[in-house]
Design a protein around this motif. Structure first.
Motif, PDB file in Angstrom:
ATOM      1  N   MET A 147      -5.030   1.860   1.728  1.00  0.00           N
ATOM      2  CA  MET A 147      -4.278   1.106   2.737  1.00  0.00           C
ATOM      3  C   MET A 147      -3.797  -0.219   2.171  1.00  0.00           C
ATOM      4  SD  MET A 147      -6.551   1.724   6.215  1.00  0.00           S
ATOM      5  CE  MET A 147      -5.176   1.308   7.300  1.00  0.00           C
ATOM      6  N   ILE A 148      -2.611  -0.650   2.596  1.00  0.00           N
ATOM      7  CA  ILE A 148      -2.146  -1.969   2.205  1.00  0.00           C
ATOM      8  C   ILE A 148      -3.034  -2.997   2.919  1.00  0.00           C
ATOM      9  CG2 ILE A 148       0.201  -1.168   1.788  1.00  0.00           C
ATOM     10  CD1 ILE A 148       1.028  -2.426   4.413  1.00  0.00           C
ATOM     11  N   PRO A 149      -3.249  -4.170   2.307  1.00  0.00           N
ATOM     12  CA  PRO A 149      -4.225  -5.128   2.847  1.00  0.00           C
ATOM     13  C   PRO A 149      -4.020  -5.490   4.318  1.00  0.00           C
ATOM     14  CG  PRO A 149      -3.577  -5.775   0.650  1.00  0.00           C
ATOM     15  CD  PRO A 149      -2.696  -4.619   1.018  1.00  0.00           C
ATOM     16  N   SER A 150      -2.790  -5.755   4.714  1.00  0.00           N
ATOM     17  CA  SER A 150      -2.566  -6.177   6.099  1.00  0.00           C
ATOM     18  C   SER A 150      -2.948  -5.076   7.084  1.00  0.00           C
ATOM     19  CB  SER A 150      -1.102  -6.582   6.298  1.00  0.00           C
ATOM     20  OG  SER A 150      -0.236  -5.497   5.973  1.00  0.00           O
ATOM     21  N   GLY A 184       1.405  -6.020  -7.875  1.00  0.00           N
ATOM     22  CA  GLY A 184       1.591  -4.602  -7.680  1.00  0.00           C
ATOM     23  C   GLY A 184       0.751  -4.132  -6.504  1.00  0.00           C
ATOM     24  N   ILE A 185       0.975  -2.906  -6.060  1.00  0.00           N
ATOM     25  CA  ILE A 185       0.331  -2.433  -4.834  1.00  0.00           C
ATOM     26  C   ILE A 185      -1.194  -2.374  -4.976  1.00  0.00           C
ATOM     27  CG2 ILE A 185       2.302  -1.170  -3.935  1.00  0.00           C
ATOM     28  CD1 ILE A 185       1.225   1.353  -5.190  1.00  0.00           C
ATOM     29  N   TYR A 186      -1.693  -1.950  -6.129  1.00  0.00           N
ATOM     30  CA  TYR A 186      -3.144  -1.856  -6.298  1.00  0.00           C
ATOM     31  C   TYR A 186      -3.763  -3.222  -6.615  1.00  0.00           C
ATOM     32  CZ  TYR A 186      -2.627   3.166  -5.989  1.00  0.00           C
ATOM     33  OH  TYR A 186      -2.353   4.425  -5.537  1.00  0.00           O
ATOM     34  N   SER A 187      -3.006  -4.069  -7.317  1.00  0.00           N
ATOM     35  CA  SER A 187      -3.477  -5.444  -7.531  1.00  0.00           C
ATOM     36  C   SER A 187      -3.652  -6.161  -6.199  1.00  0.00           C
ATOM     37  CB  SER A 187      -2.491  -6.214  -8.410  1.00  0.00           C
ATOM     38  OG  SER A 187      -2.517  -5.754  -9.734  1.00  0.00           O
ATOM     39  N   ALA A 188      -2.677  -5.974  -5.303  1.00  0.00           N
ATOM     40  CA  ALA A 188      -2.760  -6.624  -3.994  1.00  0.00           C
ATOM     41  C   ALA A 188      -3.969  -6.116  -3.214  1.00  0.00           C
ATOM     42  CB  ALA A 188      -1.472  -6.363  -3.205  1.00  0.00           C
ATOM     43  N   LEU A 229     -10.838   0.413  -7.451  1.00  0.00           N
ATOM     44  CA  LEU A 229      -9.503  -0.152  -7.648  1.00  0.00           C
ATOM     45  C   LEU A 229      -9.346  -0.715  -9.059  1.00  0.00           C
ATOM     46  CD1 LEU A 229      -9.036  -1.799  -4.151  1.00  0.00           C
ATOM     47  CD2 LEU A 229      -7.461  -0.140  -5.181  1.00  0.00           C
ATOM     48  N   VAL A 230     -10.415  -1.283  -9.602  1.00  0.00           N
ATOM     49  CA  VAL A 230     -10.377  -1.757 -10.992  1.00  0.00           C
ATOM     50  C   VAL A 230     -10.059  -0.593 -11.928  1.00  0.00           C
ATOM     51  CG1 VAL A 230     -11.807  -2.603 -12.900  1.00  0.00           C
ATOM     52  CG2 VAL A 230     -11.876  -3.760 -10.694  1.00  0.00           C
ATOM     53  N   MET A 231     -10.730   0.556 -11.707  1.00  0.00           N
ATOM     54  CA  MET A 231     -10.479   1.713 -12.570  1.00  0.00           C
ATOM     55  C   MET A 231      -9.079   2.278 -12.345  1.00  0.00           C
ATOM     56  SD  MET A 231     -14.151   3.662 -12.960  1.00  0.00           S
ATOM     57  CE  MET A 231     -14.641   3.721 -11.238  1.00  0.00           C
ATOM     58  N   GLN A 232      -8.610   2.233 -11.110  1.00  0.00           N
ATOM     59  CA  GLN A 232      -7.238   2.663 -10.827  1.00  0.00           C
ATOM     60  C   GLN A 232      -6.247   1.819 -11.634  1.00  0.00           C
ATOM     61  OE1 GLN A 232      -5.934   5.000  -8.379  1.00  0.00           O
ATOM     62  NE2 GLN A 232      -3.906   4.540  -9.155  1.00  0.00           N
ATOM     63  N   LEU A 233      -6.462   0.507 -11.640  1.00  0.00           N
ATOM     64  CA  LEU A 233      -5.577  -0.396 -12.374  1.00  0.00           C
ATOM     65  C   LEU A 233      -5.722  -0.223 -13.877  1.00  0.00           C
ATOM     66  CD1 LEU A 233      -6.080  -3.629 -10.249  1.00  0.00           C
ATOM     67  CD2 LEU A 233      -3.899  -2.479 -10.637  1.00  0.00           C
ATOM     68  N   GLU A 275       6.225  -3.515  -4.837  1.00  0.00           N
ATOM     69  CA  GLU A 275       7.086  -3.007  -3.769  1.00  0.00           C
ATOM     70  C   GLU A 275       8.222  -3.993  -3.516  1.00  0.00           C
ATOM     71  OE1 GLU A 275       5.476  -0.608  -0.714  1.00  0.00           O
ATOM     72  OE2 GLU A 275       5.443   0.476  -2.605  1.00  0.00           O
ATOM     73  N   GLU A 276       9.398  -3.475  -3.285  1.00  0.00           N
ATOM     74  CA  GLU A 276      10.549  -4.346  -3.052  1.00  0.00           C
ATOM     75  C   GLU A 276      10.327  -5.278  -1.876  1.00  0.00           C
ATOM     76  OE1 GLU A 276      13.271  -4.854  -4.753  1.00  0.00           O
ATOM     77  OE2 GLU A 276      12.566  -3.497  -6.302  1.00  0.00           O
ATOM     78  N   ALA A 277       9.681  -4.750  -0.843  1.00  0.00           N
ATOM     79  CA  ALA A 277       9.495  -5.543   0.379  1.00  0.00           C
ATOM     80  C   ALA A 277       8.262  -6.427   0.319  1.00  0.00           C
ATOM     81  CB  ALA A 277       9.388  -4.610   1.585  1.00  0.00           C
ATOM     82  N   SER A 278       7.560  -6.389  -0.817  1.00  0.00           N
ATOM     83  CA  SER A 278       6.301  -7.131  -0.909  1.00  0.00           C
ATOM     84  C   SER A 278       6.553  -8.631  -0.887  1.00  0.00           C
ATOM     85  CB  SER A 278       5.563  -6.755  -2.195  1.00  0.00           C
ATOM     86  OG  SER A 278       4.450  -7.591  -2.362  1.00  0.00           O
ATOM     87  N   ASP A 279       5.786  -9.315  -0.060  1.00  0.00           N
ATOM     88  CA  ASP A 279       5.856 -10.777  -0.058  1.00  0.00           C
ATOM     89  C   ASP A 279       4.565 -11.359  -0.605  1.00  0.00           C
ATOM     90  OD1 ASP A 279       4.155 -10.104   1.943  1.00  0.00           O
ATOM     91  OD2 ASP A 279       5.096 -11.350   3.498  1.00  0.00           O
ATOM     92  N   ASP A 280       3.818 -10.524  -1.332  1.00  0.00           N
ATOM     93  CA  ASP A 280       2.515 -10.924  -1.851  1.00  0.00           C
ATOM     94  C   ASP A 280       2.696 -11.506  -3.241  1.00  0.00           C
ATOM     95  OD1 ASP A 280      -0.151 -11.277  -1.978  1.00  0.00           O
ATOM     96  OD2 ASP A 280      -0.690  -9.217  -1.488  1.00  0.00           O
ATOM     97  N   GLU A 281       2.727 -12.799  -3.341  1.00  0.00           N
ATOM     98  CA  GLU A 281       2.957 -13.443  -4.623  1.00  0.00           C
ATOM     99  C   GLU A 281       1.801 -14.358  -4.966  1.00  0.00           C
ATOM    100  OE1 GLU A 281       6.672 -15.187  -5.530  1.00  0.00           O
ATOM    101  OE2 GLU A 281       7.741 -14.064  -3.995  1.00  0.00           O
TER     102      GLU A 281
END
Length: 753
Positions: free
Chosen positions: A285-288, A366-370, A339-343, A353-359
């Motif tokens: 799931m995305i964090p939000s 990236g999606i898994y970093s977030a 998630l660490v192993m995924q990355l 993601e283009e719509a990502s505002d997570d900076e």
């Protein structure tokens, strides 16, 4: 390769009732991405039918791995056994499901398991086979952008289905120890550490988070996450334990993606049910969305479990969402490691993601970093909350007063009683308080053996061991003085007023309060002066001489718990330092440090042949700067040693261990090289001053002592590793320097060794 097993495949299918023959056409093609961690997966066509066939050939797989990256004989044996155990565990799981689901046709359709036709074990170096239904044409691709809430509910339904199935079966017989835990946890631990190294360049991944991840990846911590239970935790049931996206097959329905099947059951066990729940939520799931719906999903899981509770063979209380949340939050650490192993293993999938505002600054995540960053933030928030709650472990007036009176202190009933925290942070396993009673003040250390103070579990034995050892040390010092021992020998050890060992409850130790005399101006990051180090060496010579003069010797309890903790922590701290350019992941210095860690027991407790004449004596074994207090006096305006504290690791062994720490850790490389011979000679002189009081012959010739000091610098190197990892802010490079002060000291010692 697959054609070599045609006869076995046909025989297994015939035994399962499938109508296949040798005359049927036989063809195959690879199934899935890559070749799998330990197995190869194929679609096999027999006549008009097709099957998914997994073949595990540990010997061939290890040969391939060895060619790719080179492995020692020990590694080859390890992976051969591990891959064998993985296959046999998965085979056992499929057989268990086949037996127990077929006995209940109304229920079996809810179990997210691939239809199993049969298989053979890996044994006697022979490959193993598992034959399943081929669902490749039914499975739908999954986007990496985060699963919708209905899809998550579908996964939770699947998790609840196999967990409740286990609870309804009277004769479970899963033999959870089929895979030796040390093999599995060692593999996961090394994999996570390797992946932490691989992603350490991400700017958002702070040093503190790297340390936390490294700590959680310790094999004992992994074991604790899966098998230990705190009050309020769920009882154990069947768990997949590797429920990341690539082990889940999805189907496309009218309402979107739904769960088709859970595959790859090699790591399955009977353990903490929430491990699979946090994997579903934390990874997918995305964090939000996760933060918005966590409680709703937990309630959905509770409801799914309770629907089947009337069929359970024993009670399985799940409680309310609020009651489950603390256990869920602790289990999130496992999702963080996944998630660490995924990355680490699939960096290309960590797309922005283009719509990502997570900076983070100018770095978009990236999606898994977030997801990993958000999970880490939530864990830290939970630990802070837990810490706030744990402050109830505070000094109790009645107990403290009773201990002080027993020690001869005059305490009046009407004396005021107040306390405040001492020191930075929360301590390794203890909390330290300044307790004021009337006009007097004391330092009171409270040790929680359950490990809740540190936010870790499974360390009860270690925490209890170190507290009790410190109590033993101070009791021994009191006995030494009572027997007429030389007071100046132990004048740099804080005076104690009694205490209570950890024996089923919190331990207590009461000491003199030195907080009013301490100075923080003696900065070890800049390096101590030679005079300050001489003061430390006088102290070492004093307490070692006290031991050699004492009629009763300091009792050395079982040290295996401490040694094991140091080895585990050392290996992970060396891994955490891989971000240093001068300490590459593959290199002589790194290999040497790992060898020092593995030989820590020998280094602490034994002398090599050239030093057999040296006596075994009292050692602090953790003499780094945070365990030394300093004060400013008229004669020493720049500071001098006030006390050596935290004797939890005290031992009897290598006399030069503490000397090497004092010189190697506390001096700059330049000062150490200029003055270490002088300081070692000073140590010998201080010992010689007291030698006439020794109860046994002790030879401290300068040549042997100097040589043993050089050997003991290995221990100083390890202490610098621990210090640099656990105090990263103290290792920041000064202007014009490539490395921080601690790294420079460690690098210099490693070059000389």
């Amino acid at each position: 390769m697959i054609e070599d097993y045609k006869g076995q495949i046909i025989t297994i299918l015939q035994q399962s009732g499938e109508s296949v023959t040798d005359e049927d056409s036989f063809s195959f093609s690879p199934l899935g991405e890559g070749m799998g961690h330990s197995s190869l997966l194929w679609t096999v066509f027999l006549g008009q039918k097709k099957y998914a066939v997994k073949i595990t050939d540990p010997t061939r797989r290890v040969v391939e791995m060895s060619k790719q990256r080179g492995m020692t004989d020990e590694d080859c044996v390890f992976f051969t056994q591990l891959f064998t155990d993985f296959h046999n565990r998965e085979l056992q799981i499929y057989r268990w499901f086949q037996k127990n689901c077929n006995s209940d046709k109304t229920d079996s359709i809810d179990i997210p398991i691939v239809e199993y036709f049969g298989g053979s074990q890996c044994e006697d170096q022979q490959p193993g086979i598992i034959i399943m239904a081929d669902l490749s044409s039914e499975s739908a691709p999954v986007t990496r952008g985060g699963l919708s809430l209905p899809t998550i509910y579908s996964l939770i339904d699947g998790v609840a289905a196999y967990q409740t199935k286990y609870l309804t079966v009277k004769e479970k017989r899963l033999q959870i120890d089929l895979i030796p835990k040390d093999l599995l946890f060692k593999l996961v631990s090394s994999s996570v550490i390797r992946c932490i190294d691989g992603i350490s360049g991400k700017r958002w991944l702070t040093d503190d988070w790297k340390i936390s991840l490294t700590t959680w990846a310790d094999p004992d911590q992994l074991r604790s996450m899966q098998y230990d239970r705190d009050d309020g935790d769920l009882l154990h049931t069947l768990c997949h334990m590797d429920l990341w996206t690539n082990n889940i097959l999805f189907s496309q329905g009218e309402n979107g993606l739904g769960l088709l099947a859970v595959v790859d059951w090699q790591a399955a066990t009977v353990g903490n049910p929430l491990i699979d729940v946090v994997s579903v939520i934390g990874i997918n799931m995305i964090p939000s969305e996760r933060r918005a719906h966590e409680k709703t999903i937990l309630q959905y899981y509770i409801d799914a479990i309770q629907k089947k509770s009337h069929t359970f063979k024993k009670e399985f209380p799940v409680g309310t969402v609020e009651e489950l949340l603390p256990s869920y939050r602790r289990a999130l650490r496992f999702a963080a490691l996944q998630l660490v192993m995924q990355l680490g293993y699939r960096p290309a999938e960590d797309v922005v993601e283009e719509a990502s505002d997570d900076e983070e600054g100018s770095e978009k995540l990236g999606i898994y970093s977030a997801r990993l960053r958000a999970v880490l933030e939530d864990i830290v928030q939970q630990q802070s909350s837990t810490m706030a709650e744990s402050i109830v472990l505070t000094p109790e007036r009645e107990e403290i007063v009773a201990l002080l009176r027993k020690h001869g202190e005059e305490i009046k009933d009407e004396d005021s009683f107040t306390f405040e925290r001492l020191g930075e942070g929360r301590g390794f396993c203890s909390l330290l308080y300044k307790v004021s009673i009337g006009a007097k003040s004391f330092a009171v250390k409270i040790t929680n053996p359950s490990g809740n103070i540190t936010g870790t579990e499974g360390s009860v034995g270690l925490h209890q061991n170190v507290h009790n050892r410190e109590c033993d040390l101070y009791e021994w010092v009191a006995g030494y003085l009572a027997d007429g021992g030389e007071k100046t020998d132990v004048e740099k050890l804080a005076r104690t007023y009694g205490g209570r060992k950890c024996e089923g409850k919190e331990g207590v130790l009461i000491m003199e309060d030195l907080s009013g005399r301490m100075t923080s101006d003696v900065d070890f990051t800049k390096g101590y002066s030679v005079d300050v180090v001489k003061g430390i060496i006088r102290c070492i010579a004093g307490y070692q001489s006290a031991y050699l003069s004492a009629e009763k010797k300091f009792p050395t309890s079982d040290k295996s718990v401490c040694h094991s903790a140091v080895v585990n922590m050392g290996i992970h701290c060396v891994g955490a330092l891989a971000v240093k350019e001068w300490l590459p992941k593959e290199g002589d210095k790194r290999s040497a440090l790992i060898s020092f860690v593995k030989d820590v027991e020998k280094l602490q407790d034994e002398y090599p042949d050239f030093a057999k004449s040296l006596p075994r004596t009292l050692t602090h074994c953790d003499l780094w700067p945070n365990n030394m207090l300093f004060e400013k006096t008229k004669d020493h305006p720049d500071g001098e040693l006030l006390a050596v504290v935290d004797w939890q690791c005290a031992s009897v062994g290598n006399a030069l261990l503490d000397v090497a720490s004092a010189i190697g850790v506390c001096l700059t490389p330049e000062n150490r090289r200029l003055h270490d011979v002088e300081l070692v000679e000073y140590y010998v002189e201080e010992i010689e001053k007291r030698k006439d009081r020794f109860r046994e012959k002790a030879v401290f010739d300068k040549e042997t002592v100097t040589k043993m000091y050089r050997e003991s610098l290995k221990w100083a190197a390890l202490q610098l590793v621990f210090t640099a990892v656990f105090n990263p802010t103290a290792d920041q490079p000064e202007e014009g320097q490539e490395d921080g002060p601690l790294s420079r000291r460690l690098k210099a010692i490693m070059e000389e060794i």
